[in-house]
Scaffold this motif. Sequence first.
Motif, short mmCIF file in Angstrom:
data_model
loop_
_atom_site.label_atom_id
_atom_site.label_comp_id
_atom_site.label_asym_id
_atom_site.label_seq_id
_atom_site.Cartn_x
_atom_site.Cartn_y
_atom_site.Cartn_z
N LYS A 1 2.77 21.44 -12.67
CA LYS A 1 2.81 20.08 -13.20
C LYS A 1 3.59 19.16 -12.26
CE LYS A 1 3.91 17.46 -17.39
NZ LYS A 1 4.46 17.53 -18.78
N THR A 2 4.66 19.69 -11.67
CA THR A 2 5.48 18.91 -10.74
C THR A 2 4.71 18.56 -9.48
OG1 THR A 2 7.50 19.98 -11.55
CG2 THR A 2 7.63 18.88 -9.42
N VAL A 3 4.01 19.54 -8.93
CA VAL A 3 3.22 19.31 -7.71
C VAL A 3 2.12 18.29 -7.98
CG1 VAL A 3 1.61 20.35 -6.08
CG2 VAL A 3 3.71 21.56 -6.71
N LYS A 4 1.49 18.42 -9.13
CA LYS A 4 0.43 17.46 -9.49
C LYS A 4 0.98 16.06 -9.63
CE LYS A 4 -3.15 16.48 -12.93
NZ LYS A 4 -3.76 16.87 -14.24
N ALA A 5 2.13 15.92 -10.30
CA ALA A 5 2.74 14.60 -10.49
C ALA A 5 3.14 13.99 -9.15
CB ALA A 5 3.97 14.73 -11.39
N LEU A 6 3.68 14.81 -8.27
CA LEU A 6 4.09 14.33 -6.95
C LEU A 6 2.88 13.90 -6.12
CD1 LEU A 6 6.69 13.97 -5.26
CD2 LEU A 6 6.27 16.25 -4.31
N SER A 7 1.80 14.69 -6.20
CA SER A 7 0.57 14.37 -5.47
C SER A 7 -0.02 13.05 -5.93
CB SER A 7 -0.46 15.49 -5.64
OG SER A 7 0.02 16.71 -5.16
N GLU A 8 -0.09 12.87 -7.25
CA GLU A 8 -0.65 11.64 -7.80
C GLU A 8 0.21 10.43 -7.46
OE1 GLU A 8 -1.00 12.51 -11.94
OE2 GLU A 8 -2.89 13.63 -11.71
N LEU A 9 1.51 10.62 -7.50
CA LEU A 9 2.44 9.52 -7.21
C LEU A 9 2.30 9.06 -5.77
CD1 LEU A 9 4.81 7.77 -8.23
CD2 LEU A 9 6.34 9.59 -7.43
N TYR A 10 2.29 10.01 -4.82
CA TYR A 10 2.26 9.66 -3.40
C TYR A 10 0.87 9.29 -2.90
CZ TYR A 10 7.10 10.17 -2.13
OH TYR A 10 8.46 9.94 -2.00
N ALA A 11 -0.13 9.57 -3.72
CA ALA A 11 -1.49 9.15 -3.34
C ALA A 11 -1.72 7.68 -3.64
CB ALA A 11 -2.52 10.00 -4.08
N ASN A 12 -0.83 7.08 -4.42
CA ASN A 12 -1.04 5.69 -4.85
C ASN A 12 0.20 4.83 -4.65
OD1 ASN A 12 -3.84 5.88 -6.24
ND2 ASN A 12 -2.68 7.56 -7.17
N ASN B 1 4.03 7.34 5.92
CA ASN B 1 4.78 6.47 5.02
C ASN B 1 5.76 5.55 5.75
OD1 ASN B 1 3.66 7.52 2.53
ND2 ASN B 1 4.85 9.37 2.91
N ALA B 2 5.55 5.35 7.03
CA ALA B 2 6.39 4.43 7.80
C ALA B 2 5.88 3.00 7.60
CB ALA B 2 6.37 4.80 9.27
N ILE B 3 6.67 2.02 8.04
CA ILE B 3 6.24 0.62 8.00
C ILE B 3 6.49 -0.01 9.37
CG2 ILE B 3 6.64 0.35 5.53
CD1 ILE B 3 9.26 -1.17 6.28
N TYR B 4 5.69 -1.03 9.70
CA TYR B 4 5.77 -1.70 11.00
C TYR B 4 5.49 -3.17 10.73
CZ TYR B 4 4.96 -2.02 16.13
OH TYR B 4 5.02 -2.31 17.46
N THR B 5 6.48 -4.03 10.99
CA THR B 5 6.38 -5.39 10.50
C THR B 5 7.13 -6.39 11.37
OG1 THR B 5 7.01 -6.82 8.65
CG2 THR B 5 8.31 -4.85 8.95
N VAL B 6 6.69 -7.64 11.33
CA VAL B 6 7.31 -8.70 12.12
C VAL B 6 8.68 -9.06 11.57
CG1 VAL B 6 6.34 -10.60 10.76
CG2 VAL B 6 6.85 -10.95 13.18
N ALA B 7 8.94 -8.80 10.31
CA ALA B 7 10.24 -9.03 9.68
C ALA B 7 10.30 -8.19 8.42
CB ALA B 7 10.44 -10.51 9.35
N PRO C 1 4.42 15.58 5.01
CA PRO C 1 4.37 16.57 3.92
C PRO C 1 4.31 15.86 2.57
CG PRO C 1 6.08 17.11 5.51
CD PRO C 1 5.61 15.74 5.86
N LEU C 2 3.82 16.55 1.56
CA LEU C 2 3.74 15.97 0.23
C LEU C 2 5.12 15.51 -0.24
CD1 LEU C 2 2.12 15.37 -2.34
CD2 LEU C 2 2.61 17.72 -3.09
N GLY C 3 5.21 14.24 -0.64
CA GLY C 3 6.48 13.70 -1.08
C GLY C 3 7.29 13.05 0.01
N GLY C 4 6.72 12.95 1.23
CA GLY C 4 7.41 12.27 2.32
C GLY C 4 8.07 13.22 3.29
N ALA C 5 8.37 12.69 4.48
CA ALA C 5 8.97 13.49 5.55
C ALA C 5 10.33 14.05 5.16
CB ALA C 5 9.09 12.65 6.81
N HIS C 6 11.04 13.38 4.25
CA HIS C 6 12.38 13.83 3.87
C HIS C 6 12.34 15.12 3.06
CE1 HIS C 6 10.89 11.14 0.69
NE2 HIS C 6 11.56 11.89 -0.16
N ARG C 7 11.19 15.46 2.48
CA ARG C 7 11.09 16.69 1.69
C ARG C 7 10.87 17.92 2.55
NH1 ARG C 7 9.98 17.14 -3.85
NH2 ARG C 7 10.51 15.23 -4.97
N ASP C 8 10.31 17.74 3.73
CA ASP C 8 10.08 18.86 4.64
C ASP C 8 10.13 18.32 6.07
OD1 ASP C 8 9.33 21.11 6.02
OD2 ASP C 8 7.57 21.55 4.80
#
Length: 317
Positions: free
Chosen positions: A43-54, A219-225, A268-275
């Motif tokens: 259930k945790t993996v599914k919740a994390l997958s759905e969260l990071y997919a959107n 999940n990085a960002i690149y922006t003028v400001a 990785p699932l949940g962002g680079a900070h998780r793995d």
Amino acid sequence: MRSYLDFEKPVAELEAKVEELRELATRGDVAAIGEELTRLELKTVKALSELYANLTPWQKTQVARHPQRPHFSDYVSALITDFTPLAGDRAFGEDAAIVGGFGRFRGRSICVIGQEKGSDTESRLVHNFGMARPEGYRKAARLMELADRFGLPVLSLVDTAGAFPGVEAEARGQAEAIARSTDVTLSLGVPNVAVIIGEGGSGGAIAIAACNRVLMLENAIYTVASPEASATILWRDAGRAQDAATTMKITAQDLLKFGIIDGIIQEPLGGAHRDAEAAIAWTGEAIAAALTPFDSMTSEAIRVARTDKFLNLGRKI
């Protein structure tokens, strides 16, 4: 201990329950707890997958800024052997916000430059949270010119909210230093690759990111400001940072569609900070693939290819 972002609260609650059950399993009947533990883990993996997919652009901004996300030093430690940092701009002094030097990437000599944010309070203060002053960009330009002289490729690992905006930085020529570093980056006769590993903010990022290939972590960002600064400029209300993040198209997915970057590196699932280990390994593969096409190209061809790339930006829109 894992740090959770505000929008990760549902996952945090599930993972807390999983940890409780694992602790109980070490004390009692594993068979009785095992079935419930397995169900909760799925259930945790599914919740994390759905969260990071959107994720929204603002949520991606939060992930890009996560304090446990791997930083420049983590990538260098894992990917670069025999790394020797060089200091000073030969004009004013040293700036620890930008770290640069020479080492070996998969047996190949290379110049590595990037912003280091720091991982705790002490190191963040030492590195000024990755916000460089003029001497940092002049150091970067010096190292890139040295790499060009010896025919070594340049790797830029970008992670900054922007250049330091303090009065002393402006007094020492912040704008000129950024412009000169950008010019050197564009003029190199050796291949250069930039990877946006967290935040890619404003001129502080482009000063070392005007490269033959520009890659971004998922999940990085690149922006003028920054979204906060943009909201202040547009609406005079920093509280509308979420609106600014959505409007500005700062995510890797949007920037790839517009042709601003050349590729996205999966996290990785949940962002680079998780793995961090997996994220860094995948980044290494992407860097190697980005450098390979330039092995047979002359210095002039490399320079022309880079110039054409930037002159054609925006034509896909």
